[in-house]
Design a protein around this motif. Structure first.
Motif, PDB file in Angstrom:
ATOM      1  N   SER A   1       0.831  -1.208   0.000  1.00 14.10           N
ATOM      2  CA  SER A   1       0.000   0.000   0.000  1.00 14.10           C
ATOM      3  C   SER A   1       0.864   1.255   0.000  1.00 14.10           C
ATOM      4  O   SER A   1       0.452   2.288  -0.530  1.00 14.10           O
ATOM      5  CB  SER A   1      -0.946   0.004   1.202  1.00 14.10           C
ATOM      6  OG  SER A   1      -0.241   0.154   2.419  1.00 14.10           O
ATOM      7  N   PHE A   2       2.087   1.170   0.580  1.00 13.92           N
ATOM      8  CA  PHE A   2       3.000   2.314   0.515  1.00 13.92           C
ATOM      9  C   PHE A   2       3.579   2.448  -0.887  1.00 13.92           C
ATOM     10  O   PHE A   2       3.747   3.561  -1.399  1.00 13.92           O
ATOM     11  CB  PHE A   2       4.128   2.181   1.536  1.00 13.92           C
ATOM     12  CG  PHE A   2       5.031   3.385   1.574  1.00 13.92           C
ATOM     13  CD1 PHE A   2       4.619   4.575   2.152  1.00 13.92           C
ATOM     14  CD2 PHE A   2       6.299   3.345   0.998  1.00 13.92           C
ATOM     15  CE1 PHE A   2       5.440   5.695   2.173  1.00 13.92           C
ATOM     16  CE2 PHE A   2       7.127   4.456   1.014  1.00 13.92           C
ATOM     17  CZ  PHE A   2       6.692   5.630   1.601  1.00 13.92           C
ATOM     18  N   ARG A   3       3.866   1.323  -1.515  1.00 17.65           N
ATOM     19  CA  ARG A   3       4.357   1.380  -2.893  1.00 17.65           C
ATOM     20  C   ARG A   3       3.297   1.985  -3.817  1.00 17.65           C
ATOM     21  O   ARG A   3       3.632   2.681  -4.788  1.00 17.65           O
ATOM     22  CB  ARG A   3       4.765  -0.023  -3.364  1.00 17.65           C
ATOM     23  CG  ARG A   3       6.071  -0.505  -2.750  1.00 17.65           C
ATOM     24  CD  ARG A   3       6.605  -1.724  -3.477  1.00 17.65           C
ATOM     25  NE  ARG A   3       5.880  -2.928  -3.111  1.00 17.65           N
ATOM     26  CZ  ARG A   3       6.231  -3.716  -2.098  1.00 17.65           C
ATOM     27  NH1 ARG A   3       7.280  -3.412  -1.353  1.00 17.65           N
ATOM     28  NH2 ARG A   3       5.523  -4.799  -1.828  1.00 17.65           N
ATOM     29  N   TYR A   4       2.044   1.723  -3.502  1.00 18.14           N
ATOM     30  CA  TYR A   4       0.952   2.291  -4.298  1.00 18.14           C
ATOM     31  C   TYR A   4       0.973   3.819  -4.237  1.00 18.14           C
ATOM     32  O   TYR A   4       0.936   4.491  -5.276  1.00 18.14           O
ATOM     33  CB  TYR A   4      -0.393   1.756  -3.811  1.00 18.14           C
ATOM     34  CG  TYR A   4      -1.585   2.422  -4.452  1.00 18.14           C
ATOM     35  CD1 TYR A   4      -2.070   1.996  -5.681  1.00 18.14           C
ATOM     36  CD2 TYR A   4      -2.234   3.490  -3.834  1.00 18.14           C
ATOM     37  CE1 TYR A   4      -3.167   2.606  -6.281  1.00 18.14           C
ATOM     38  CE2 TYR A   4      -3.325   4.113  -4.422  1.00 18.14           C
ATOM     39  CZ  TYR A   4      -3.785   3.662  -5.639  1.00 18.14           C
ATOM     40  OH  TYR A   4      -4.862   4.292  -6.223  1.00 18.14           O
ATOM     41  N   ILE A   5       1.053   4.388  -3.025  1.00 18.97           N
ATOM     42  CA  ILE A   5       1.040   5.853  -2.942  1.00 18.97           C
ATOM     43  C   ILE A   5       2.348   6.447  -3.457  1.00 18.97           C
ATOM     44  O   ILE A   5       2.369   7.584  -3.940  1.00 18.97           O
ATOM     45  CB  ILE A   5       0.720   6.379  -1.517  1.00 18.97           C
ATOM     46  CG1 ILE A   5       1.833   6.022  -0.533  1.00 18.97           C
ATOM     47  CG2 ILE A   5      -0.631   5.892  -1.040  1.00 18.97           C
ATOM     48  CD1 ILE A   5       1.776   6.848   0.738  1.00 18.97           C
ATOM     49  N   ARG A   6       3.448   5.681  -3.397  1.00 24.77           N
ATOM     50  CA  ARG A   6       4.695   6.165  -3.994  1.00 24.77           C
ATOM     51  C   ARG A   6       4.533   6.317  -5.516  1.00 24.77           C
ATOM     52  O   ARG A   6       4.969   7.302  -6.103  1.00 24.77           O
ATOM     53  CB  ARG A   6       5.851   5.197  -3.701  1.00 24.77           C
ATOM     54  CG  ARG A   6       7.219   5.743  -4.128  1.00 24.77           C
ATOM     55  CD  ARG A   6       8.195   4.611  -4.400  1.00 24.77           C
ATOM     56  NE  ARG A   6       8.381   3.782  -3.234  1.00 24.77           N
ATOM     57  CZ  ARG A   6       9.372   3.951  -2.340  1.00 24.77           C
ATOM     58  NH1 ARG A   6      10.261   4.913  -2.500  1.00 24.77           N
ATOM     59  NH2 ARG A   6       9.465   3.144  -1.300  1.00 24.77           N
ATOM     60  N   THR A   7       3.874   5.337  -6.125  1.00 23.77           N
ATOM     61  CA  THR A   7       3.612   5.398  -7.565  1.00 23.77           C
ATOM     62  C   THR A   7       2.693   6.566  -7.900  1.00 23.77           C
ATOM     63  O   THR A   7       2.941   7.318  -8.857  1.00 23.77           O
ATOM     64  CB  THR A   7       2.985   4.081  -8.048  1.00 23.77           C
ATOM     65  OG1 THR A   7       3.881   3.001  -7.775  1.00 23.77           O
ATOM     66  CG2 THR A   7       2.698   4.129  -9.540  1.00 23.77           C
TER      67      THR A   7
ATOM     68  N   SER B   1       8.485   6.577   7.161  1.00 26.99           N
ATOM     69  CA  SER B   1       8.623   7.904   7.770  1.00 26.99           C
ATOM     70  C   SER B   1       9.835   8.638   7.216  1.00 26.99           C
ATOM     71  O   SER B   1       9.749   9.822   6.861  1.00 26.99           O
ATOM     72  CB  SER B   1       8.747   7.769   9.296  1.00 26.99           C
ATOM     73  OG  SER B   1       9.007   9.016   9.893  1.00 26.99           O
ATOM     74  N   ALA B   2      10.966   7.938   7.111  1.00 25.76           N
ATOM     75  CA  ALA B   2      12.189   8.568   6.597  1.00 25.76           C
ATOM     76  C   ALA B   2      12.014   8.972   5.138  1.00 25.76           C
ATOM     77  O   ALA B   2      12.441  10.060   4.732  1.00 25.76           O
ATOM     78  CB  ALA B   2      13.363   7.598   6.744  1.00 25.76           C
ATOM     79  N   THR B   3      11.376   8.119   4.353  1.00 24.25           N
ATOM     80  CA  THR B   3      11.176   8.429   2.931  1.00 24.25           C
ATOM     81  C   THR B   3      10.331   9.685   2.757  1.00 24.25           C
ATOM     82  O   THR B   3      10.681  10.587   1.990  1.00 24.25           O
ATOM     83  CB  THR B   3      10.492   7.246   2.216  1.00 24.25           C
ATOM     84  OG1 THR B   3      11.358   6.102   2.267  1.00 24.25           O
ATOM     85  CG2 THR B   3      10.199   7.583   0.761  1.00 24.25           C
ATOM     86  N   VAL B   4       9.216   9.747   3.476  1.00 29.66           N
ATOM     87  CA  VAL B   4       8.288  10.878   3.317  1.00 29.66           C
ATOM     88  C   VAL B   4       8.901  12.169   3.844  1.00 29.66           C
ATOM     89  O   VAL B   4       8.853  13.211   3.173  1.00 29.66           O
ATOM     90  CB  VAL B   4       6.954  10.583   4.033  1.00 29.66           C
ATOM     91  CG1 VAL B   4       6.036  11.806   3.968  1.00 29.66           C
ATOM     92  CG2 VAL B   4       6.270   9.375   3.408  1.00 29.66           C
ATOM     93  N   ARG B   5       9.481  12.108   5.031  1.00 27.79           N
ATOM     94  CA  ARG B   5       9.971  13.336   5.665  1.00 27.79           C
ATOM     95  C   ARG B   5      11.284  13.837   5.066  1.00 27.79           C
ATOM     96  O   ARG B   5      11.451  15.035   4.833  1.00 27.79           O
ATOM     97  CB  ARG B   5      10.140  13.095   7.164  1.00 27.79           C
ATOM     98  CG  ARG B   5       8.807  12.989   7.911  1.00 27.79           C
ATOM     99  CD  ARG B   5       9.032  12.745   9.379  1.00 27.79           C
ATOM    100  NE  ARG B   5       7.783  12.890  10.143  1.00 27.79           N
ATOM    101  CZ  ARG B   5       7.429  12.095  11.141  1.00 27.79           C
ATOM    102  NH1 ARG B   5       8.206  11.088  11.496  1.00 27.79           N
ATOM    103  NH2 ARG B   5       6.297  12.296  11.785  1.00 27.79           N
TER     104      ARG B   5
END
Length: 209
Positions: free
Chosen positions: A101-107, A145-149
């Motif tokens: 689901s995180f990969r989905y929002i990354r895409t 968290s690290a990826t987004v921030r």
């Protein structure tokens, strides 16, 4: 009052609809409105008060889309009436216990950046189901968290829609981001304008020695 259009996007079963419905009940505006034109979208109208200013939202909870539309024509043909490209802000929701689901929002994020100017469009990323993290391990949470921030540089909130834990914080972050944009766009006060004029006058009389 102008309604601020916000689109909530996420993969299936991440709990985004529960988050939206909780905010609607905690900050009620007009009754929720389910569209009846066959379009997989529900619209809510919550309002949030911040710094004595009222922010009225038109909140669109959309079904999962295969991709963010690259242009208006594609949006009309494949995402009719969702209004994805014209939103003033976005909330991207994923399940903290589901890496897919995180990969989905990354895409979706990558497609958004490719297809429209996101410079002045706030985006809040939400990790839901915080209550289940202990049973699944916390490494994925730290990575997200690290990826987004650090890399995306977008606000990030972890919450539990099931227990109403930090759900309102999601929309506080969203409202703060929109308020910051308002402050940037607002005309200067008389005192600020006078100070700028005085500073400009001083610069005109500066000499280099």
């Amino acid at each position: 009052m102008e309604l601020i259009r916000v689109v909530v996007i996420g993969a299936p079963q991440v709990g985004k609809s529960t988050i939206v419905k909780f905010v609607q009940s905690a900050a009620p505006g007009r009754p929720q409105c389910a569209l009846s034109d066959g379009c997989p979208r529900h619209t809510y109208f919550p309002a949030v008060l911040l710094n004595s200013q009222l922010f009225a939202f038109r909140l669109h909870d959309v079904a999962s889309v295969r991709r963010f539309p690259a242009g208006s024509e594609q949006e009309w043909s494949s995402c009719r009436a969702l209004g994805l490209r014209s939103a003033a802000a976005y909330v991207l929701v994923f399940d903290l216990t589901c890496p897919e689901s995180f990969r989905y929002i990354r895409t979706i994020r990558d497609q958004m950046l490719e297809s429209r100017d996101m410079q002045r469009v706030p985006v809040i990323v939400v990790g839901n189901k915080r209550d289940k993290v202990a049973a699944h391990g916390a490494r994925g949470c730290r990575d997200a968290s690290a990826t987004v921030r650090k890399h995306w540089k977008w606000p990030y909130v972890e919450c539990s829609a099931k227990f109403n834990y930090r759900v309102l914080q999601v929309f506080r972050e969203l409202t703060m981001a929109l308020d910051a944009l308002r402050q940037e766009e607002a005309p200067p006060t008389e005192a600020e304008a006078a100070a700028r004029s005085e500073q400009a006058a001083r610069c005109r009389h500066c000499t280099i020695q």
